[in-house]
Every structure is written in structure tokens, then in C-alpha cells.
Design a protein around this motif. Structure first.
Motif, PDB file in Angstrom:
ATOM      1  N   ILE A 154     -28.449  -2.086  14.770  1.00  9.58           N
ATOM      2  CA  ILE A 154     -28.592  -1.716  13.355  1.00  9.58           C
ATOM      3  C   ILE A 154     -27.058  -1.796  12.579  1.00  9.58           C
ATOM      4  O   ILE A 154     -27.149  -2.428  11.599  1.00  9.58           O
ATOM      5  N   TYR A 155     -26.157  -1.258  13.317  1.00  8.23           N
ATOM      6  CA  TYR A 155     -24.800  -1.605  12.700  1.00  8.23           C
ATOM      7  C   TYR A 155     -24.361  -2.971  12.600  1.00  8.23           C
ATOM      8  O   TYR A 155     -23.965  -3.321  11.234  1.00  8.23           O
ATOM      9  N   LEU A 156     -24.682  -3.649  13.515  1.00  5.93           N
ATOM     10  CA  LEU A 156     -24.414  -5.252  13.335  1.00  5.93           C
ATOM     11  C   LEU A 156     -25.161  -5.637  12.076  1.00  5.93           C
ATOM     12  O   LEU A 156     -24.597  -6.644  11.205  1.00  5.93           O
ATOM     13  N   GLU A 157     -26.378  -5.584  12.073  1.00  6.35           N
ATOM     14  CA  GLU A 157     -27.410  -6.081  11.260  1.00  6.35           C
ATOM     15  C   GLU A 157     -26.827  -5.749   9.636  1.00  6.35           C
ATOM     16  O   GLU A 157     -27.081  -6.452   8.911  1.00  6.35           O
ATOM     17  N   THR A 158     -26.523  -4.416   9.691  1.00  2.00           N
ATOM     18  CA  THR A 158     -26.101  -4.173   8.320  1.00  2.00           C
ATOM     19  C   THR A 158     -24.638  -4.292   7.826  1.00  2.00           C
ATOM     20  O   THR A 158     -23.993  -3.873   6.944  1.00  2.00           O
ATOM     21  N   GLY A 159     -23.859  -5.012   8.703  1.00  2.00           N
ATOM     22  CA  GLY A 159     -22.652  -5.310   8.601  1.00  2.00           C
ATOM     23  C   GLY A 159     -21.405  -4.380   8.765  1.00  2.00           C
ATOM     24  O   GLY A 159     -20.207  -4.335   8.411  1.00  2.00           O
TER      25      GLY A 159
END
Length: 189
Positions: A154-159
Motif C-alpha cells: 500500500i505504501y508503495l502504491e501510494t508513493g
């Protein structure tokens, strides 16, 4: 495809020289190959109007409105051609049609943007809820693979790359620990 190639060729020839006869012939050919090639109809109508063949240009634009009633440029061109012929009432009608279609498109675009924004907000809310859920699991078991992977993803997906590193490192370390254990036991992963 061939009709579109011919259309592009006609437009390029027109761009390179002022003679309209060859581009007009090519556009007629493009329409014969694809009777629904809206761009060819529009270009042919414009070129014919430049030669003051307004009746034929009008017929083409009317055909284009039959093919695609939502074609704004067909109505816009009809308005211009009627104006040139002094048919003010017809010109005003077509101008009103074009304006109404533009207004309709603007409303559709606005609604689509609002829907997209609402979906993005909903997705953000869902992700925040999932982050909260994963964090609760990690309070109980800081090495939980699913929670760390989910949180990191999730953190990667949201930058939020920095925040995503730690949970994903935990997943990798745990994977390496499991792999090492299997190797010690003489099994392959």
C-alpha cells in the motif's frame, strides 16, 4: 486503416501545396473505403467549401450528422456554410445544435471528473482502513508476512516509498530465514 492513411495523405498534400483537387480526390476515395470515416467527411466538406461548392459541403455535413449525431464540427460547419449562403435561420439552428452538444460534453466531462474524484477518495479511504488493519496485526505480531507485505504494498502504491521499505524488508528477511531453515533441514524452497 487504409481509409485513414488516405485521409492523412490528403491532409499532408494540402499542407504542402495549395491545390485542393488532389486532396479532394483522395478524400472521396477515403470515404468510399470507409463510409463512416468522420474525419474524411469533415475535411472534404471544408475543402469543398473553400472551392465554394457549398451545396456539396452541406450534403457531406448532413451525412456526417447522420453517421454521428454528436459530431459537433458537422453542426459548426453547417452553420458556417449556411451563413455563407445567407440562410441565417438554418445557420442559427446549427450553431445552437453545436453549442448544445458542446454543453452536453462539458457536463459529461464534469460528471466523469467528479466520479473519478469520488472513486479516488473511496480508494484512499479503503487503503487507509487497510493500513489501520495491517498495523493492528503488526502490533500483535511484528513479523507477520501478510500484514507486512500488505502494508508495504500500500505504501508503495501510494508513493510513500520510505514508509514501505521497513515492512517489505521484514518480509524479505523472514523469507530468507525460512529459506535458510529449509536448507539446514536439507530441503529446497
Amino acid at each position: 486503416d487504409h481509409s485513414k492513411k488516405i485521409l492523412n495523405e490528403a491532409l499532408q498534400i494540402y499542407k504542402d501545396q495549395d491545390n485542393l483537387d488532389h486532396p479532394i480526390a483522395l478524400l472521396r476515395e477515403a470515404i468510399e473505403l470507409d463510409t463512416k470515416n468522420a474525419d474524411a467527411y469533415e475535411a472534404l466538406g471544408v475543402f469543398l467549401s473553400k472551392q465554394d461548392k457549398l451545396d456539396e459541403a452541406i450534403a457531406l455535413m448532413k451525412r456526417l450528422t447522420e453517421i454521428n449525431p454528436q459530431e459537433i464540427m458537422a453542426h459548426t460547419n453547417l452553420s458556417v456554410y449556411y451563413m455563407k449562403l445567407g440562410r441565417i435561420e438554418d445557420a442559427e439552428f446549427e450553431k445552437a445544435e453545436a453549442t448544445a452538444l458542446q454543453f452536453e460534453r462539458a457536463i459529461e466531462k464534469n460528471m466523469a471528473q467528479k466520479l473519478q474524484k469520488k472513486e479516488a477518495e473511496q480508494k484512499k479511504k479503503e487503503m487507509e482502513e487497510r493500513v489501520g488493519m495491517f498495523k493492528k496485526v503488526l502490533e500483535i505480531d511484528p513479523k507477520d508476512q501478510v500484514a507486512n507485505f500488505g502494508l508495504g504494498s500500500i505504501y508503495l502504491e501510494t508513493g510513500r516509498y520510505e514508509e514501505g521499505l521497513e515492512p517489505l524488508k521484514t518480509v524479505i528477511e523472514e523469507y530468507q530465514d525460512y529459506s535458510a531453515a529449509y536448507l539446514l533441514l536439507g530441503k529446497t524452497w
